[in-house]
Enzyme design. Sequence first.
Site, short mmCIF file in Angstrom:
data_model
loop_
_atom_site.label_atom_id
_atom_site.label_comp_id
_atom_site.label_asym_id
_atom_site.label_seq_id
_atom_site.Cartn_x
_atom_site.Cartn_y
_atom_site.Cartn_z
CG HIS A 270 -2.66 -2.77 0.63
ND1 HIS A 270 -1.81 -2.87 1.32
CD2 HIS A 270 -4.08 -3.27 0.37
CE1 HIS A 270 -2.44 -3.99 1.02
NE2 HIS A 270 -3.96 -4.45 0.97
CB CYS A 271 1.48 0.05 -2.49
SG CYS A 271 -0.75 -0.58 -3.61
CG LEU A 272 5.24 3.20 -2.37
CD1 LEU A 272 6.00 4.94 -2.42
CD2 LEU A 272 5.65 2.27 -3.74
CB ILE A 274 2.61 -3.67 2.11
CG1 ILE A 274 2.98 -2.51 3.50
CG2 ILE A 274 2.86 -5.11 2.12
CD1 ILE A 274 1.25 -2.70 3.96
CG ASP A 275 2.88 -3.75 -2.65
OD1 ASP A 275 2.22 -4.67 -2.30
OD2 ASP A 275 2.47 -3.62 -3.86
#
Length: 429
Positions: A270-272, A274-275
């Site tokens: 969910h992080c890399l 997208i953020d």
Amino acid sequence: MGGLVTGGCRVLDRLVVLGQGYVGLPLAMRAVEVGFDVVGFDLDDVKIGGLARGRTHVDDISDADVVAALATGRYLPTMAICDMAAFDVAVIAVPTPLLEGAPDLSFIQSAGQMVAGHVRRGCTVVLESTTYPGTTEEVLAPILERGSGLTAGRDFHLGYSPERVDPGNRTWNFRTTPKVVSGVNETSCQAVQQFYDQLVLCTVPVRGTREAELTKLLENTFRHVNIALVNELAQHSFALGIDIWEVISAASSKPFGFMPFYPGPGVGGHCLPIDPSYLSWKIERQLGNTSRFVEIANDINEHMPAYVVQRVMLGLNQRHKPVNGSRVLILGLAYKQNSSDARETPARQVVEQFLALGADVVVHDTHVDRHPLDDRAARVPLTTEQLTNADVVVLVTDHDDVDYGAVTEHASYVFDTRNRLRADCVEHM
Ligand SMILES: NC(=O)c1ccc[n+]([C@@H]2O[C@H](COP(=O)([O-])OP(=O)(O)OC[C@H]3O[C@@H](n4cnc5c(N)ncnc54)[C@H](O)[C@@H]3O)[C@@H](O)[C@H]2O)c1
């Protein structure tokens, strides 16, 4: 804060956690552990139904943890908005995906609307979802103020505290990982810090919510960029006939100024992936500038699944086999080792590209339940027959519970994207 003071040093409050996912559930469990009264609110009936029956859906939380929390009588998993009533602290930990490449704050907005009706004087609201700088004050505060008729920073406390959960990490867990805290003003920051001081060993207050929001994006962009650096170097090293894994290992002997990152089939979770786009979107939108590092890193990391497929095609070619019609066994679907999280996993693209080339693709992963893939890629057990039938085994995610001895014994060709295996049949990325 209107909580119960116990032993003269601890304030135990009524806490609502909006979102009982990878971030919200561990927070809720920890809060129950230290004595909070916790309402775990989520819109997903499967998750809430499971939690109510003592079933976890998050790797780092066991069924026993949920059962123990329920047994205290201080944990209520619920979908009913009215259960939020009379909270002292509300934490919002809902998804922040991308929609057509732009930040999608609709989950934060709807969570804000739901909680706003229960905001009272003296309560505290904290946003934990990863997002671009300015979200807490420009997006969430107006929603809470409109819904409550109160003013953030004056009538109730409002802050931002990024989550740093690293699924599977036994050393750095929720309690031991320092937590950055912030508020829309000093008193809000103090309230947010006082809350987290009861849950974690160390809190790190920063000047404002924007600094806290950007801290999270810096941490993830740092990883994204460094992974892209080694991914690009891996491709050049292969072309130059240099062993990138040995290079990284040798560089890691430097006791200062170097931190190892490793090549892989791409980034997921969910992080890399997208953020960093939240950061580049904000910079472009507000300043009219491009975030060149983010763009280059996106470009390189997004290309990695195609690079894996290309390398396997070369390997098959050397064995006088076309990829069309070859049997490809994919090992590991999760984006990360020993995790059941397959969100944004690069394995999906690897599978889809092999299918598009006419390969006969089968997949093995005992951690990932829900099948995030094309139906043509059948899930198979890891048997001797599957291994001997495969023209190539592609190790995408190296879970620890795989019998790698059997893999190297029975497979004729293994393409290892993780540098996990040692045998004559193994080619490393
Ligand atoms: N997973 C990680 O490792 C990680 C680490 C740090 C930060 N984050 C960030 O934390 C946030 C949450 O991520 P996650 O991994 O926990 O996501 P998740 O999908 O596991 O959990 C989010 C939950 O929120 C629920 N939800 C959606 N709208 C809601 C609403 N209005 N009210 C209540 N619940 C609602 C969803 O049903 C879901 O169960 C994201 O912004 C993410 O970027 C995630």
